[in-house]
Each structure stands twice: as structure tokens, then as C-alpha cells.
Write an enzyme that holds these catalytic residues in place. Structure first.
Site, PDB file in Angstrom:
ATOM      1  N   GLY A 131       0.803  -1.208   0.000  1.00 55.54           N
ATOM      2  CA  GLY A 131       0.000   0.000   0.000  1.00 55.54           C
ATOM      3  C   GLY A 131       0.836   1.258   0.000  1.00 55.54           C
ATOM      4  CG  HIS A 188       3.677   1.012  -5.247  1.00 55.78           C
ATOM      5  ND1 HIS A 188       3.789   2.038  -4.341  1.00 55.78           N
ATOM      6  CD2 HIS A 188       4.240  -0.071  -4.655  1.00 55.78           C
ATOM      7  CE1 HIS A 188       4.379   1.596  -3.247  1.00 55.78           C
ATOM      8  NE2 HIS A 188       4.672   0.320  -3.409  1.00 55.78           N
ATOM      9  CE  LYS A 214      12.492   1.336  -2.890  1.00 54.47           C
ATOM     10  NZ  LYS A 214      13.208   0.969  -1.630  1.00 54.47           N
ATOM     11  NE  ARG A 218      10.684   1.189   4.826  1.00 55.15           N
ATOM     12  CZ  ARG A 218      10.193   0.723   5.967  1.00 55.15           C
ATOM     13  NH1 ARG A 218      10.098   1.532   6.995  1.00 55.15           N
ATOM     14  NH2 ARG A 218       9.794  -0.532   6.086  1.00 55.15           N
TER      15      ARG A 218
END
Length: 313
Positions: free
Chosen positions: A44, A50, A163, A201
Site C-alpha cells: 500500500g 508502484h 529498488k 518511506r
């Protein structure tokens, strides 16, 4: 005993399922009609990285895209605040609708682990290296949930970002070793204009830290350009950039072969960095050509006029 009613699926709409059995039933039915099921696992807090995975998945001919949204507690260790991880389900579902995704799988912890975590997938020695050295048990948690997702959805392909490169390597290792019939597709890292790899993050960085964080991608770029002089020169060049920002606490900076084995004397390799900036842990990596003056497999050497930087989109 009453027969279970078929799970509803509306073609062309976003269908949201919480129960693993519902997703299994729907994807099985879709495969029987000739649709190719592809999976994009996420936790999420969706961002452009994404969405790039989702767009890559949608390019598979005849595909129905399943996006899972599940904050997996098994991959959080001591000192990692599971409760603080961003949860933005309503916004995430809106983003999936905008992208034309047809299935969102949004289980709870109880749905995924109804009897607790009696069984898990052990990642082997690589799981204790690099990220695993700082985060014991992390990759066992990652592989366990990915294994479950692959068995629940049974996708033809599953898409993961480069990543989290060690994660990608370990998932490919698991699929090979456990004979799971899914192709794992790695998608290049999506970056900000200054090269910072997109991550959920990043939202934890304050304004000063965000500016300083650009040093990670700059260090990788410096290492990439120095790679023709060998692995040691690669590390020296990258380290010199990181040393210019004292606020960056480097956990590791290493060159490995593409499967994260020992660094090759010459040829394809991966330069990886993990560092902490304030309270935020950042990861990044880049492909490098060690000792290659004329390129590898016909690709131009990094630094040549024909070479395109990975974040010049």
C-alpha cells in the site's frame, strides 16, 4: 450442505476482495476463460513506482492485473514500527481504479495467517547478508508472504521493482528452488528528478533530509562511471560522494555480482547502498560494468555518449 455461491467478478471494474479463497476462485475462473493473471504485490501507500509496476503488468497481452495490498507483519523486526507504516487504503483503491486495475486483494493479518505463522520460507545464507544482516528475519517474512500470494493468486507473472534488489533476487531464488510456476519480472527503479529512488518511506524525510538524500543516487552514479577501473574504484568513487554528507550514516556500500555473489573481476555487477538519514532507512542500487571499456553484450559503456542514465526518463 449448501454449495458455495460463485464469487462475483465485474469485468472492467475494480473488484475488491479480502478473503484469499475469493481471489483463488476468481483467478481460477479467469484463467479458464483464457485471461492471463498477473500479480503486483504491494504494502500500500502507493506511489509512482508502484504505478509503474502496474502499467508494466497491464502490458501483458490478455492480462487481468491483481494488486495485493497487505502490510506484512512478518517482515518487520525489532525496532521497526509496524504500526507507523503508512496505510492509505482509500487513496490506494482510487489509484487502482484510475489505472484500470480489475482486482485488488486487501486481506487482513487474520486472513493471511489464520493459524499464526506455523510455517515459513527460509531464505538461505543470502537472507542473512546485506539487508538481512541489519534486519534479522526480514527476508523470511518477505518470502513467506510472497509464497502465499503466489499460491493464492497463481499468476502467470509477478512484478517487483529493482529498488529492493536483494528481495528480487531472493524471490527469484525461491521460485526456482520451490518449482513455483510463475515468472518473476523485475522493473527498473523509478526515480525523482534528482535521482532519489521512489519509496513509501520517503515521506518520513524532512525538507533538509530530502535534499541530502539525493547523495545516494549521486554516489551510485559516480560509482557507475568509475566501474571501468574496477570494483575498488567503483566503491571509492561512491564513498567519496557519501562522505560529503555527514548526516548520511552508511550501513553498507558493496559491489556484488548480479545474483549478489562475490564481486566479479570483470563484467556485469550491482552496486548497492543502504543508509540512514535521520530516522529513515534508504536503499538504492544500480547496475555497473566492472572493468568494461567497450561495454557488455553490445551495450555502450557507462559514460559513453550513447549511454543513457537510468533516471533520465
Amino acid at each position: 450442505m449448501t454449495a458455495r455461491r460463485p464469487t462475483r467478478f465485474a469485468k472492467g471494474e475494480l473488484n475488491v476482495y479480502r478473503a484469499p479463497r475469493d481471489v483463488t476462485d476468481v483467478t481460477r475462473a479467469l484463467r479458464s476463460t483464457g485471461r492471463r493473471v498477473v500479480l503486483v504485490p504491494t504494502m500500500g501507500a502507493l506511489h509512482e513506482g508502484h504505478l509503474t509496476l502496474i502499467r508494466a503488468a497491464k502490458r501483458v497481452q490478455g492480462a487481468v492485473v491483481v494488486v495485493s495490498i497487505f502490510v506484512n507483519p512478518l517482515q518487520f523486526g525489532a525496532g521497526e514500527d509496524l504500526d507507523a507504516y503508512p496505510r492509505t487504503l482509500d487513496d490506494d483503491l482510487a489509484a487502482l481504479r484510475a489505472e484500470g486495475v480489475e482486482i485488488a486483494f486487501t486481506p487482513t493479518v487474520g486472513d493471511m495467517y489464520p493459524d499464526g505463522t506455523r510455517t515459513s520460507v527460509h531464505p538461505g545464507p543470502l537472507g542473512d547478508d546485506l539487508e538481512g544482516a541489519s534486519r534479522p528475519g526480514h527476508f523470511a517474512g518477505v518470502l513467506t508472504v510472497v509464497c502465499k500470494l503466489l499460491h493464492i493468486v497463481r499468476p502467470d507473472r509477478a512484478f517487483f521493482g529493482e529498488k529492493d534488489y536483494q528481495q528480487l533476487v531472493l524471490i527469484r531464488q525461491m521460485v526456482t528452488d520451490l518449482n513455483i510456476d510463475t515468472k518473476i519480472v523485475g522493473v527498473p527503479t523509478v526515480r525523482e528528478a534528482d535521482g532519489l529512488a521512489l519509496s513509501s518511506r520517503n515521506r518520513y524525510l524532512d525538507e533538509v533530509e530530502r535534499e541530502q538524500a539525493g547523495a545516494l543516487s549521486a554516489a551510485l552514479l559516480a560509482g557507475m562511471y568509475a566501474a571501468s577501473n574496477g570494483a575498488a574504484a567503483t566503491l571509492d568513487a561512491a564513498r567519496a560522494v557519501l562522505d560529503e554528507v555527514p548526516a548520511i550514516e552508511v550501513d553498507y556500500l558493496q559491489v556484488r555480482d548480479p545474483m549478489l555473489g562475490p564481486v566479479p573481476h570483470e563484467g556485469a555487477a550491482r552496486l548497492l547502498v543502504a543508509a540512514r538519514l535521520g530516522q529513515t532507512r534508504l536503499l538504492d542500487n544500480i547496475a555497473v560494468d566492472i572493468g568494461a571499456s567497450d561495454g557488455i553484450d553490445g551495450h555502450p559503456r557507462v559514460g559513453s555518449p550513447d549511454h543513457q542514465l537510468p533516471w533520465r526518463n
